[in-house]
Design a protein around this motif. Structure first.
Motif, mmCIF file in Angstrom:
data_model
loop_
_atom_site.group_PDB
_atom_site.id
_atom_site.type_symbol
_atom_site.label_atom_id
_atom_site.label_comp_id
_atom_site.label_asym_id
_atom_site.label_seq_id
_atom_site.Cartn_x
_atom_site.Cartn_y
_atom_site.Cartn_z
ATOM 1 N N GLU A 123 2.491 1.463 -10.801
ATOM 2 C CA GLU A 123 1.463 1.286 -11.822
ATOM 3 C C GLU A 123 0.618 0.053 -11.524
ATOM 4 O OE1 GLU A 123 2.286 1.226 -16.197
ATOM 5 O OE2 GLU A 123 3.522 2.946 -15.585
ATOM 6 N N LYS A 124 1.310 -0.982 -11.133
ATOM 7 C CA LYS A 124 0.622 -2.235 -10.831
ATOM 8 C C LYS A 124 -0.366 -2.035 -9.673
ATOM 9 C CE LYS A 124 2.381 -6.154 -9.106
ATOM 10 N NZ LYS A 124 3.631 -6.848 -8.729
ATOM 11 N N LEU A 170 10.366 0.488 -8.903
ATOM 12 C CA LEU A 170 9.361 1.158 -8.090
ATOM 13 C C LEU A 170 8.253 1.734 -8.969
ATOM 14 C CD1 LEU A 170 8.479 2.007 -5.274
ATOM 15 C CD2 LEU A 170 9.709 4.126 -5.596
ATOM 16 N N LEU A 171 8.640 2.291 -10.130
ATOM 17 C CA LEU A 171 7.633 2.849 -11.033
ATOM 18 C C LEU A 171 6.704 1.744 -11.548
ATOM 19 C CD1 LEU A 171 9.870 5.450 -12.880
ATOM 20 C CD2 LEU A 171 7.903 5.957 -11.430
ATOM 21 N N PRO A 212 4.055 2.379 -0.471
ATOM 22 C CA PRO A 212 3.317 2.383 -1.732
ATOM 23 C C PRO A 212 1.807 2.216 -1.558
ATOM 24 C CG PRO A 212 5.260 1.001 -1.930
ATOM 25 C CD PRO A 212 5.159 1.403 -0.498
ATOM 26 N N ASN A 213 1.374 1.291 -0.720
ATOM 27 C CA ASN A 213 -0.067 1.065 -0.593
ATOM 28 C C ASN A 213 -0.788 2.263 -0.005
ATOM 29 O OD1 ASN A 213 -0.118 -1.467 -1.735
ATOM 30 N ND2 ASN A 213 0.430 -2.444 0.210
ATOM 31 N N GLU A 214 -0.191 2.825 1.025
ATOM 32 C CA GLU A 214 -0.789 3.985 1.662
ATOM 33 C C GLU A 214 -0.903 5.139 0.674
ATOM 34 O OE1 GLU A 214 0.710 4.435 5.838
ATOM 35 O OE2 GLU A 214 1.057 6.475 5.095
ATOM 36 N N ILE A 264 -4.779 6.334 -17.348
ATOM 37 C CA ILE A 264 -5.219 6.768 -16.013
ATOM 38 C C ILE A 264 -4.453 6.018 -14.909
ATOM 39 C CG2 ILE A 264 -7.192 7.046 -14.473
ATOM 40 C CD1 ILE A 264 -8.945 7.359 -16.933
ATOM 41 N N TYR A 265 -4.228 4.722 -15.104
ATOM 42 C CA TYR A 265 -3.438 3.971 -14.110
ATOM 43 C C TYR A 265 -2.066 4.614 -13.932
ATOM 44 C CZ TYR A 265 -6.824 0.155 -14.674
ATOM 45 O OH TYR A 265 -7.955 -0.587 -14.724
#
Ligand code: ARG
Length: 593
Positions: A415-416, A410-411, A465-467, A439-440
């Motif tokens: 980042e991706k 998940l981490l 994740p996207n939200e 920063i990412y």
């Protein structure tokens, strides 16, 4: 500079003495934020004072209000509605507060001293047979944030972890590794140690299920088959050997647990959480056993014919609870009795918070009662912070085993996604590669942490994740971005000049100052309710409010020098609170973004 509620109370005390000749204590005075529908900033509830004034509520409120406004220059006007005295604070007060307290980077937090109350906070607390998953992420984030918030309220905090490092679960991974592992190590396979051990736990489950169906096919009764699969018997044998200190078993156990710890440490580091001390079940379960046996000798606990030891909690509305098996081996509860005892002996906590999922509500209810029965009064100081489940939306990121979401995966994913979304928005183009990577990471992690912490811990939740990375919603990146933008304004501000004249503030300026003024109360409420979401949502509101202000008014090119000075100080104050508030959630804010 004094908080104005205290100033109001002091003035009211003088007023009462002056008007009615009586000295009252501050505890008698209730001062609250004025409700929206009335005009004013703070409201004094007058009813408790009527037995002193012997006048009507309205008359009393009016007399006190008049005295306050005439004798405290920070109080501008008042109106009395029945027993409610609504008082308005002068602009001068807000102005002075902005240029003093609100410029401090530690605004809102209390200092910790050698006499501060001691709070122990347990979180994370994994078993050692598999890697950390999404549920552990919520646990770690809550535990870490609650620790910071508790500390900010002036407590001495000790963050601890309990590792359940012994028992049948780890023996299952051990037996599968022994049978099928061919000596595989994390180094050889280039795999994190916790994942390698988890792989053998999954392997165990597979073999176990196959053996059970084979037994059933051969005509065994399903219940019996579940108890007699050969690999289960082998795992149990291993546990017996472990308890009997068999050197070979102990050696394998140490080796595999060590792999797991190396893996956990990588995940903890990535998540940004740490502990002051780690307790291991293998080191406290014997103490638990001793305490239980002592309770038995003293007649507090009961023994059944088969030799097992129980606590009878029927008078407390619960049932009887097993503390030692008939063969003398300990259970999960036994270990917790020992661990709590050792922790109290070492730290003498005023409060001990356990951050553990709500499926263990009953366990902690029983733990408290058992400790109490055993005569430990400090059991009253234990508190279970019980949180709800967290899931991913259907179809997102199946884990390797297809059941739970792995924390490391998940981490990576966060980042991706942070990289993708930032690239799409073209936000970081002027930065070097290395700086971008930092920063990412901050954005990805900030998104994850904020999304989880903005929800009341008690509630179940779905993590999307996207939200979570949406730069415009109620998200971590939105707040991070608001902070970075303030810093960019401040870097350009050449005029750091001091305040020179007291000037008129517009409504929006007053509104923003009043909003940050409340930060200490938000912190203390989120500490007393163990609910970081109050801080999270406050930071969102503040960011939104400031962004609107920035949209409506100029800061650096405001009409006058004084106004530039005022507004840069306001921006600085908002930035301070955003940074320290995010810090209380365990979230970093980038200076540029
Ligand atoms: N290791 C346990 C589990 O994974 C949680 C331990 C919680 N803490 C405690 N003191 N019992 O279910």
């Amino acid at each position: 500079m004094e908080r104005i509620e205290n100033g109001i109370k002091e003035t009211v005390i003088h007023a009462i003495f002056h008007l009615y000749g009586e000295q009252v204590s501050a505890d008698l005075l209730l001062v609250q934020k004025t409700r929206r529908e009335f005009s004013g900033d703070f409201t004094l509830i007058v009813f408790p004072l009527l037995k002193i004034s012997r006048k009507s509520a309205e008359e009393t409120a009016d007399a006190i209000g008049h005295y306050c406004v005439s004798n405290n220059s920070y109080l501008k006007s008042y109106n009395a509605i029945k027993g409610f005295l609504n008082i308005s604070v002068s602009q001068e007060y807000w102005f002075n507060f902005l240029f003093s307290e609100l410029q401090r980077e530690d605004y809102g937090t209390l200092p910790v001293s050698a006499n501060s109350p001691k709070v122990m906070i347990e979180f994370s607390s994994p078993n050692t047979n598999k890697p950390l998953h999404l549920g552990h992420i919520r646990n770690n984030l809550l535990g870490f944030s609650i620790s910071r918030i508790t500390e900010a309220c002036g407590n001495r905090v000790r963050k601890v972890n309990l590792v359940n490092d012994r028992g049948i679960h780890i023996c299952k991974s051990m037996i599968a590794w022994k049978l099928f592992g061919n000596g595989e190590t994390p180094g050889q396979s280039n795999m994190k140690g916790d994942h390698l051990v988890g792989k053998y736990y999954v392997e165990y489950e597979k073999v176990y299920r196959r053996q059970v169906s084979e037994l059933i096919e051969k005509g065994a009764d399903p219940e019996q088959a579940a108890e007699q699969a050969p690999i289960l018997l082998q795992a149990r044998e291993m546990l017996r050997k472990w308890e009997a200190d068999d050197p070979e078993t102990r050696e394998l156990w140490e080796r595999m647990n060590h792999w797991v710890y190396e893996g956990f440490n990588v995940t903890y580091k990535r998540l940004g959480v740490d502990f002051d001390k780690i307790y291991y079940e293998s080191e406290t379960y014997k103490l638990g056993k001793e305490l239980v046996l002592k309770g038995l000798r003293e007649g507090i606990l009961v023994q059944k014919e088969d030799g097992s030891v129980w606590a009878d909690l029927c008078n407390d509305g619960l049932d009887t609870k097993l503390l030692l098996r008939s063969d003398g081996t300990s259970v999960y509860m036994t270990q917790d009795v020992g661990t709590a005892h050792q922790r109290y002996a070492e730290f003498e906590f005023d409060q001990h918070i356990y951050v553990v999922g709500n499926e263990q509500n009953y366990h902690f209810q029983v733990l408290k009662l058992v400790l109490k029965k055993l005569g430990f009064d400090w059991a009253d100081r234990l508190y279970h912070l019980s949180y709800g489940m967290v899931e991913l939306p259907e179809g997102k990121m199946k884990s390797r085993e297809g059941t739970v979401v792995d924390a490391d995966d998940l981490l990576d994913e966060m980042e991706k996604t942070a990289r993708q979304m930032s690239e799409e928005l073209g936000k970081l183009e002027e930065y070097g590669e290395e700086q971008k990577e930092v920063i990412y990471r901050q954005i990805g992690l900030g998104a994850l942490k904020y999304y989880i912490l903005k929800v009341d811990p008690k509630k179940n939740m779905t993590f999307n994740p996207n939200e979570s990375i949406d730069f415009n919603g109620n998200t971590g990146p939105f707040i991070q971005y608001s902070y970075a933008r303030i810093q960019s304004v401040l870097r350009k501000a050449s005029e750091t000049g001091d305040r020179n004249i007291i000037m008129n503030l517009n409504d929006k300026e007053v509104y923003l100052i009043r909003m940050i003024y409340e930060f200490p109360e938000i912190i203390s409420e989120s500490a007393s309710t163990l609910n970081p979401s109050l801080i999270a949502n406050f930071l969102f509101d503040l960011s939104r409010e400031f962004n609107q202000f920035y949209h409506d008014f100029s800061i650096l090119s405001a009409e006058s020098h004084e106004l530039v000075v005022l507004r840069t100080h306001l921006a600085k104050a908002v930035g301070n609170v955003l940074k320290s508030g995010m810090g209380l959630l365990g979230i970093e804010v980038p200076e540029r973004m």
